[in-house]
Motif scaffolding. Structure first.
Motif, PDB file in Angstrom:
ATOM      1  N   GLU A 233      34.476  42.260  76.559  1.00  0.00           N
ATOM      2  CA  GLU A 233      35.559  43.158  76.162  1.00  0.00           C
ATOM      3  C   GLU A 233      36.922  42.517  76.400  1.00  0.00           C
ATOM      4  OE1 GLU A 233      37.012  47.810  76.549  1.00  0.00           O
ATOM      5  OE2 GLU A 233      35.289  47.099  77.702  1.00  0.00           O
ATOM      6  N   LYS A 234      37.079  41.819  77.517  1.00  0.00           N
ATOM      7  CA  LYS A 234      38.358  41.151  77.787  1.00  0.00           C
ATOM      8  C   LYS A 234      38.632  40.075  76.748  1.00  0.00           C
ATOM      9  CE  LYS A 234      41.011  38.765  81.372  1.00  0.00           C
ATOM     10  NZ  LYS A 234      41.052  38.339  82.798  1.00  0.00           N
ATOM     11  N   SER A 235      37.586  39.357  76.358  1.00  0.00           N
ATOM     12  CA  SER A 235      37.740  38.324  75.339  1.00  0.00           C
ATOM     13  C   SER A 235      38.216  38.922  74.027  1.00  0.00           C
ATOM     14  CB  SER A 235      36.397  37.600  75.141  1.00  0.00           C
ATOM     15  OG  SER A 235      36.504  36.608  74.162  1.00  0.00           O
ATOM     16  N   VAL A 236      37.550  39.962  73.568  1.00  0.00           N
ATOM     17  CA  VAL A 236      37.887  40.590  72.291  1.00  0.00           C
ATOM     18  C   VAL A 236      39.285  41.187  72.320  1.00  0.00           C
ATOM     19  CG1 VAL A 236      37.321  42.492  70.731  1.00  0.00           C
ATOM     20  CG2 VAL A 236      35.504  40.994  71.598  1.00  0.00           C
ATOM     21  N   THR A 237      39.598  41.916  73.371  1.00  0.00           N
ATOM     22  CA  THR A 237      40.896  42.597  73.422  1.00  0.00           C
ATOM     23  C   THR A 237      42.059  41.619  73.562  1.00  0.00           C
ATOM     24  OG1 THR A 237      40.622  42.981  75.811  1.00  0.00           O
ATOM     25  CG2 THR A 237      39.948  44.750  74.310  1.00  0.00           C
TER      26      THR A 237
ATOM     27  N   GLY B  76      36.973  30.853  81.330  1.00  0.00           N
ATOM     28  CA  GLY B  76      36.421  31.458  82.533  1.00  0.00           C
ATOM     29  C   GLY B  76      35.334  30.582  83.136  1.00  0.00           C
ATOM     30  N   ILE B  77      35.469  30.265  84.415  1.00  0.00           N
ATOM     31  CA  ILE B  77      34.503  29.421  85.116  1.00  0.00           C
ATOM     32  C   ILE B  77      33.673  30.293  86.053  1.00  0.00           C
ATOM     33  CG2 ILE B  77      34.196  27.409  86.599  1.00  0.00           C
ATOM     34  CD1 ILE B  77      35.451  26.820  83.853  1.00  0.00           C
TER      35      ILE B  77
ATOM     36  N   PHE C  97      38.282  29.849  67.119  1.00  0.00           N
ATOM     37  CA  PHE C  97      37.079  30.138  67.905  1.00  0.00           C
ATOM     38  C   PHE C  97      37.492  30.643  69.284  1.00  0.00           C
ATOM     39  CE2 PHE C  97      36.138  26.698  64.945  1.00  0.00           C
ATOM     40  CZ  PHE C  97      35.032  27.203  64.273  1.00  0.00           C
ATOM     41  N   LEU C  98      36.616  31.418  69.867  1.00  0.00           N
ATOM     42  CA  LEU C  98      36.848  31.909  71.225  1.00  0.00           C
ATOM     43  C   LEU C  98      35.497  32.148  71.864  1.00  0.00           C
ATOM     44  CD1 LEU C  98      38.829  32.859  73.413  1.00  0.00           C
ATOM     45  CD2 LEU C  98      38.789  35.136  72.361  1.00  0.00           C
ATOM     46  N   ASP C  99      35.269  31.550  73.027  1.00  0.00           N
ATOM     47  CA  ASP C  99      34.028  31.818  73.748  1.00  0.00           C
ATOM     48  C   ASP C  99      34.086  33.207  74.360  1.00  0.00           C
ATOM     49  OD1 ASP C  99      33.139  29.337  73.052  1.00  0.00           O
ATOM     50  OD2 ASP C  99      33.516  28.406  74.995  1.00  0.00           O
ATOM     51  N   ALA C 100      32.930  33.828  74.485  1.00  0.00           N
ATOM     52  CA  ALA C 100      32.875  35.235  74.887  1.00  0.00           C
ATOM     53  C   ALA C 100      33.264  35.462  76.338  1.00  0.00           C
ATOM     54  CB  ALA C 100      31.464  35.787  74.633  1.00  0.00           C
TER      55      ALA C 100
END
Length: 312
Positions: A18-22, A224-225, A89-92
């Motif tokens: 959700e943080k990725s999408v928003t 994010g690690i 592109f964006l990793d989830a």
């Protein structure tokens, strides 16, 4: 105004999705956010469905057989489903920062520029993930390149063929590319590579397309690690590491045979491939094969991974 499709491959990312999408939603230039759900074993699919219902920009897809196919195949499906003139592109488990498209708004006014790339930062989400990442990559706050570059200098830099050290790579999260050039040169991710498919794609892209550096001195996205980052699980110079590197360089080698690369680039790719071919041999056969390789081309001793054969 830019017309952007954001492609997010989703696999077991319920905690972060959700943080990725928003993070991508507020940009007026982002016309759609494409989620490719890859048969997660957690609640990712349910979260994807809720996000699609809640936000008109979000579009959810799965592979036709609804099975797991990996990040490369998921990104390829996202490209096929995209409607934007620009692809990002964006990793989830990552997210964009508010300056994500600041450089793109200016640079894409030039029709000669096919793609723009920038820098990403890191955020440690777990202590274990932090330890594993720092043991592999030190404590670098940015994944970026060392100086501005454009065109063939990007390709040469990524292969280490420039007088100054360009940097090993830039991350997909900070890349924006025209969809037309992906189709023109039939550029897609190699689905046989479970890791390094991003580096493979970026190197091929940098040869065929005119890429230009954007914001490289500060982050435009954050990685994010955490405990499950795959790239930190591989021990350097282990048999698994050497095998995956061999698959990566072999992919570039097969591509190079069909592409009119400069001689120094062709030689470099071949020698890197040969170096990892040798690393997978054992015992007396390895020593004989290495000696033959050196006699044929002593430059193999100057490859970046010239000592890998000693560690397997």
């Amino acid at each position: 105004m830019l017309d952007i499709s954001v492609i997010i491959p989703v696999y077991n990312a319920a905690e972060f999705l959700e943080k990725s999408v928003t993070s991508a939603l507020p940009f007026e230039e982002v016309k759609e956010i494409i989620l490719i759900e890859d048969k997660s074993s957690d609640s990712s699919l349910e979260i994807c469905k809720k996000l699609e219902e809640k936000y008109p920009k979000v579009k959810l897809f799965q592979h036709p057989d609804k099975e797991n196919h990996g990040a490369a195949a998921s990104r390829n499906l996202g490209i096929e489903k995209s409607c934007g003139s620009l692809i990002t592109f964006l990793d989830a488990d990552d997210y964009y920062l508010p300056n994500r498209f600041d450089a793109e708004r200016k640079l894409f006014n030039d029709p000669g520029i096919d793609g723009v790339f920038g820098a990403i930062g890191i955020e440690y989400l777990t202590e274990k993930g932090k330890r594993e990442f720092q043991s592999k990559f030190n404590d670098s706050s940015l994944t970026t390149v060392n100086y501005p570059a454009a065109g063939k200098d990007v390709f040469k830099g990524l292969l280490g063929l420039t007088p100054k050290t360009f940097g090993t790579f830039f991350h997909l999260n900070a890349l924006t590319i025209r969809k037309t050039v992906l189709d023109q040169y039939r550029l897609r991710f190699n689905e046989f590579l479970r890791v390094h498919q991003d580096s493979d794609f970026i190197i091929k892209l940098s040869y065929h397309c005119y890429l230009k550096s954007g914001i490289i001195d500060k982050a435009v996205a954050v990685r994010g690690i955490h405990d499950n980052n795959r790239i930190t699980k591989i021990v350097k110079y282990s048999p698994q590491y050497n095998q995956r590197q061999q698959l990566f360089w072999n992919s570039l080698y097969e591509w190079s045979k069909k592409t009119k690369l400069p001689p120094d680039a062709s030689r470099h790719i071949y020698l890197q491939k040969k170096s990892f071919d040798l690393s997978l041999k054992k015992g007396f056969l390895k020593n004989i094969s290495l000696l033959i390789a050196i006699l044929k081309n002593p430059y193999i001793l100057k490859t970046r991974y010239r000592f890998t054969y000693m560690h397997s």
